[in-house]
Design a protein around this motif. Structure first.
Motif, PDB file in Angstrom:
ATOM      1  N   ASP A   1      -0.710 -18.899  48.277  1.00  0.00           N
ATOM      2  CA  ASP A   1      -2.135 -18.608  48.363  1.00  0.00           C
ATOM      3  C   ASP A   1      -2.842 -18.778  47.019  1.00  0.00           C
ATOM      4  OD1 ASP A   1      -1.260 -16.452  46.939  1.00  0.00           O
ATOM      5  OD2 ASP A   1      -1.823 -14.937  48.409  1.00  0.00           O
ATOM      6  N   HIS A   2      -2.135 -19.329  46.042  1.00  0.00           N
ATOM      7  CA  HIS A   2      -2.797 -19.601  44.775  1.00  0.00           C
ATOM      8  C   HIS A   2      -3.489 -20.963  44.843  1.00  0.00           C
ATOM      9  CE1 HIS A   2       1.283 -21.445  43.269  1.00  0.00           C
ATOM     10  NE2 HIS A   2       0.680 -22.219  44.132  1.00  0.00           N
ATOM     11  N   ARG A   3      -4.098 -21.343  43.746  1.00  0.00           N
ATOM     12  CA  ARG A   3      -4.681 -22.672  43.652  1.00  0.00           C
ATOM     13  C   ARG A   3      -3.644 -23.608  43.044  1.00  0.00           C
ATOM     14  NH1 ARG A   3      -9.845 -24.825  40.088  1.00  0.00           N
ATOM     15  NH2 ARG A   3      -9.380 -27.019  40.406  1.00  0.00           N
ATOM     16  N   ALA A   4      -3.162 -24.555  43.819  1.00  0.00           N
ATOM     17  CA  ALA A   4      -2.159 -25.493  43.308  1.00  0.00           C
ATOM     18  C   ALA A   4      -2.750 -26.328  42.181  1.00  0.00           C
ATOM     19  CB  ALA A   4      -1.655 -26.398  44.423  1.00  0.00           C
TER      20      ALA A   4
ATOM     21  N   GLU B   1       5.865 -27.261  43.490  1.00  0.00           N
ATOM     22  CA  GLU B   1       4.440 -27.133  43.242  1.00  0.00           C
ATOM     23  C   GLU B   1       4.198 -25.959  42.294  1.00  0.00           C
ATOM     24  OE1 GLU B   1       1.671 -24.924  44.650  1.00  0.00           O
ATOM     25  OE2 GLU B   1       3.272 -23.445  44.769  1.00  0.00           O
ATOM     26  N   SER B   2       3.134 -26.082  41.502  1.00  0.00           N
ATOM     27  CA  SER B   2       2.745 -25.021  40.572  1.00  0.00           C
ATOM     28  C   SER B   2       1.284 -24.694  40.798  1.00  0.00           C
ATOM     29  CB  SER B   2       2.980 -25.469  39.122  1.00  0.00           C
ATOM     30  OG  SER B   2       2.226 -26.639  38.834  1.00  0.00           O
TER      31      SER B   2
ATOM     32  N   SER C   1       4.358 -15.757  42.967  1.00  0.00           N
ATOM     33  CA  SER C   1       4.992 -16.809  42.188  1.00  0.00           C
ATOM     34  C   SER C   1       4.061 -17.995  42.039  1.00  0.00           C
ATOM     35  CB  SER C   1       6.288 -17.269  42.845  1.00  0.00           C
ATOM     36  OG  SER C   1       6.864 -18.325  42.106  1.00  0.00           O
ATOM     37  N   ASN C   2       3.933 -18.487  40.823  1.00  0.00           N
ATOM     38  CA  ASN C   2       3.105 -19.652  40.578  1.00  0.00           C
ATOM     39  C   ASN C   2       3.937 -20.910  40.364  1.00  0.00           C
ATOM     40  OD1 ASN C   2       0.437 -18.738  40.922  1.00  0.00           O
ATOM     41  ND2 ASN C   2       0.594 -17.595  39.022  1.00  0.00           N
ATOM     42  N   ALA C   3       5.170 -20.879  40.858  1.00  0.00           N
ATOM     43  CA  ALA C   3       6.009 -22.072  40.976  1.00  0.00           C
ATOM     44  C   ALA C   3       6.848 -21.907  42.234  1.00  0.00           C
ATOM     45  CB  ALA C   3       6.899 -22.248  39.752  1.00  0.00           C
ATOM     46  N   ASN C   4       6.866 -22.934  43.068  1.00  0.00           N
ATOM     47  CA  ASN C   4       7.562 -22.856  44.348  1.00  0.00           C
ATOM     48  C   ASN C   4       8.203 -24.199  44.669  1.00  0.00           C
ATOM     49  OD1 ASN C   4       6.416 -20.104  45.599  1.00  0.00           O
ATOM     50  ND2 ASN C   4       4.720 -21.173  44.621  1.00  0.00           N
TER      51      ASN C   4
ATOM     52  N   MET D   1      10.409 -27.279  33.963  1.00  0.00           N
ATOM     53  CA  MET D   1       9.531 -27.004  32.829  1.00  0.00           C
ATOM     54  C   MET D   1       8.129 -26.725  33.339  1.00  0.00           C
ATOM     55  SD  MET D   1       8.771 -29.619  29.674  1.00  0.00           S
ATOM     56  CE  MET D   1       7.606 -29.276  28.364  1.00  0.00           C
ATOM     57  N   ILE D   2       7.499 -25.714  32.772  1.00  0.00           N
ATOM     58  CA  ILE D   2       6.146 -25.327  33.188  1.00  0.00           C
ATOM     59  C   ILE D   2       5.248 -25.224  31.959  1.00  0.00           C
ATOM     60  CG2 ILE D   2       4.789 -23.310  33.923  1.00  0.00           C
ATOM     61  CD1 ILE D   2       6.753 -22.865  36.130  1.00  0.00           C
ATOM     62  N   GLY D   3       4.029 -25.729  32.081  1.00  0.00           N
ATOM     63  CA  GLY D   3       3.001 -25.503  31.075  1.00  0.00           C
ATOM     64  C   GLY D   3       2.113 -24.354  31.534  1.00  0.00           C
ATOM     65  N   VAL D   4       2.026 -23.297  30.726  1.00  0.00           N
ATOM     66  CA  VAL D   4       1.242 -22.123  31.099  1.00  0.00           C
ATOM     67  C   VAL D   4      -0.242 -22.445  30.976  1.00  0.00           C
ATOM     68  CG1 VAL D   4       0.775 -19.688  30.626  1.00  0.00           C
ATOM     69  CG2 VAL D   4       3.102 -20.602  30.346  1.00  0.00           C
ATOM     70  N   ARG D   5      -0.987 -22.141  31.993  1.00  0.00           N
ATOM     71  CA  ARG D   5      -2.398 -22.515  32.054  1.00  0.00           C
ATOM     72  C   ARG D   5      -3.212 -21.855  30.937  1.00  0.00           C
ATOM     73  NH1 ARG D   5      -6.158 -24.860  35.125  1.00  0.00           N
ATOM     74  NH2 ARG D   5      -8.257 -23.966  35.124  1.00  0.00           N
ATOM     75  N   ALA D   6      -4.055 -22.686  30.297  1.00  0.00           N
ATOM     76  CA  ALA D   6      -5.005 -22.240  29.277  1.00  0.00           C
ATOM     77  C   ALA D   6      -4.327 -21.587  28.078  1.00  0.00           C
ATOM     78  CB  ALA D   6      -6.045 -21.302  29.876  1.00  0.00           C
TER      79      ALA D   6
END
Length: 371
Positions: free
Chosen positions: A44-47, A62-63, A77-80, A114-119
Motif C-alpha cells: 500500500d505504499h507508493r512504488a 519492488e521498492s 515493508s518498503n521492499a518486497n 541494494m536499496i537507496g534510502v529516499r531523500a
C-alpha cells in the motif's frame, strides 16, 4: 504514483499509495488488483522502482515509500518480492522509505540486494535476500545529494547514481562505485544522473540529470558522454526519467514536455508524437511495453483529506508507437545541434506517431505527489 511494464508480457503494473498495486494488459481500461493471494504482504505504499528477474518472468522486486504502519507489520515493508507474477508478495525486512532497489543477477540465489534510502545519502545492502540489511554509507560523501539509483554488478561491486534532489546547490552528485561491498566508494562520474541505467549490448547507459546520456563498457569503472543534450535537460525531477530500448532497437526517454526517440543509441534525439497532454513538467514518468509497443505516461496528484487519494481521469495516457510510420510528424529535438538533423532524417522508419488513450477514473495511477 508509478507504472512499470512487465517484460515478456503485455502487462503494465500501476501503484497507488494507500490502495495497492494493479495490472492492465492493454486490451481495456480495466485495472485489476494484484497481491491478492493468501498470505501476501500488503503493498500500500507508493512504488518507486520494480526490477524484473531476467531468468524468471514471474519474479520481481519492488521498492517504495509512504507505506502505512510501523514495522514489523508486513505492510510497512518498503521492499518486497513476488515469485508468482504478482499474485503474492513477500515482505523484505526494510521499514525505511526507499527509492531504487538493485539485485545481483550473477548469483542464482539472488542473495545480494541494494536499496537507496529516499531523500537521503544512505545506501543499504543485504546479503541474505532481504532478511537483514546493513548501512554501507559511512564512506560515501555527505554531499552526494540523494542516493536514489542503486545498481548491483555482483556481490562485491555496486554502483550508486545520485542527484541533487532537495539539496540543490549544496549537493555534488554523480555515479559512485564500490568493489568491496560498500567498504569504500569511488566517484567515477562527476554529474548527477536520472533513473535506472539501461543495459544494452554489454554496456551501461545512464541519463544525465542535466541532459544527455553517459556510457560505460567496463561495469561502471569509467564513463564516456554519448551526448550532452536530449533527455531530461535538467528540467525534470531525476526520479522521473530513464531510458528504455524499443522493439526496433531504438531508445526512448522524455523531457519536460514529451517523449524522445533515439535511433543511434543516444547520439541524436527526435521528438515523437504530440507533446504531453498536461502542462509542462507535469509528467511523473514513463513505462515502455515492448509487447504492446506502447508508452504509458502518468502524472501524480495528492489530497490527503480524510485519507482520500483520488485518481484523476487523465492520470494515465498510452501512446502507441508506429515503427513503420514516416517522419512527417517527427522533428529534431530543439536542443540538438543543427548538424545532427541530416543524420536524424535518415531514420524515417524509426519515427513514431502516437495515439493517446486516457484511462477511466478506475485506472489506478497514483495521485500522490513527490513532495
Amino acid at each position: 504514483s508509478y507504472l512499470s511494464a512487465r517484460p515478456g508480457t503485455s502487462e503494465v503494473f500501476a501503484s497507488v499509495v494507500g490502495q495497492g498495486m494493479f495490472v492492465n494488459d492493454g486490451s481495456s481500461d480495466t485495472w485489476t488488483p494484484i497481491g491478492q493471494g493468501a498470505g501476501s504482504a500488503i503493498i500500500d505504499h507508493r512504488a518507486s522502482s520494480i526490477v524484473y528477474d531476467p531468468d524468471d518472468p514471474d519474479r520481481f522486486w519492488e521498492s517504495g515509500f509512504f507505506g502505512l504502519g510501523p514495522p514489523p507489520e508486513a505492510k510497512a515493508s518498503n521492499a518486497n518480492r513476488s515469485d508468482d507474477g504478482g499474485n503474492t508478495f513477500v515482505a523484505l525486512a526494510n521499514g525505511l522509505d526507499a527509492d531504487g532497489i538493485g539485485v545481483d543477477f550473477t548469483d542464482p540465489a539472488r542473495r545480494t540486494l541494494m536499496i537507496g534510502v529516499r531523500a537521503q545519502e544512505r545506501v543499504l545492502i543485504s546479503d541474505d535476500g532481504g532478511a537483514s540489511w546493513t548501512d554501507v554509507s559511512e564512506t560515501l560523501p555527505a554531499s552526494l545529494g540523494e542516493a536514489s539509483f542503486p545498481y548491483v554488478i555482483d556481490s562485491q561491486t555496486f554502483l550508486l547514481g545520485s542527484h541533487k534532489g532537495d539539496r540543490r546547490g549544496n549537493a555534488d552528485p554523480g555515479i559512485f562505485r564500490t568493489t568491496d561491498a560498500g567498504e569504500t566508494w569511488t566517484k567515477v562520474f562527476d554529474e548527477g544522473v536520472s533513473g535506472t541505467p539501461l543495459v544494452s549490448d554489454g554496456s551501461l547507459y545512464w541519463v544525465i540529470d542535466a541532459g544527455g546520456v553517459v556510457e560505460s563498457s567496463d561495469d561502471g569503472a569509467s564513463w564516456t558522454i554519448v551526448s550532452d543534450f536530449g533527455p531530461a535537460n535538467g528540467a525534470l525531477d531525476a526520479r522521473r526519467n530513464g531510458l528504455a530500448e524499443t522493439a526496433d532497437g531504438g531508445w526512448i526517454s522524455m523531457d519536460q514536455a514529451g517523449m524522445l526517440y533515439s535511433p543511434d543509441r543516444g547520439v541524436t534525439w527526435l521528438t515523437i508524437g504530440d507533446r504531453f497532454p498536461w502542462e509542462a513538467d507535469a509528467a511523473d514518468g514513463f513505462a515502455y511495453s515492448e509487447e504492446q509497443n506502447a508508452v504509458y505516461i502518468w502524472k501524480n496528484w495528492c489530497q490527503f483529506t480524510a485519507a482520500l487519494n483520488p485518481v484523476l481521469e487523465d492520470a494515465i495516457y498510452r501512446f502507441d508507437l508506429q515503427p513503420d510510420a514516416t517522419d512527417e510528424t517527427a522533428e529534431a529535438d530543439e536542443t540538438a545541434e543543427a548538424e545532427t538533423t541530416d543524420e536524424a532524417d535518415a531514420t524515417d522508419e524509426a519515427d513514431a506517431t502516437t495515439t493517446t488513450e486516457a484511462t477511466d477514473d478506475t485506472g489506478e495511477a497514483d495521485g500522490e505527489s513527490d513532495e
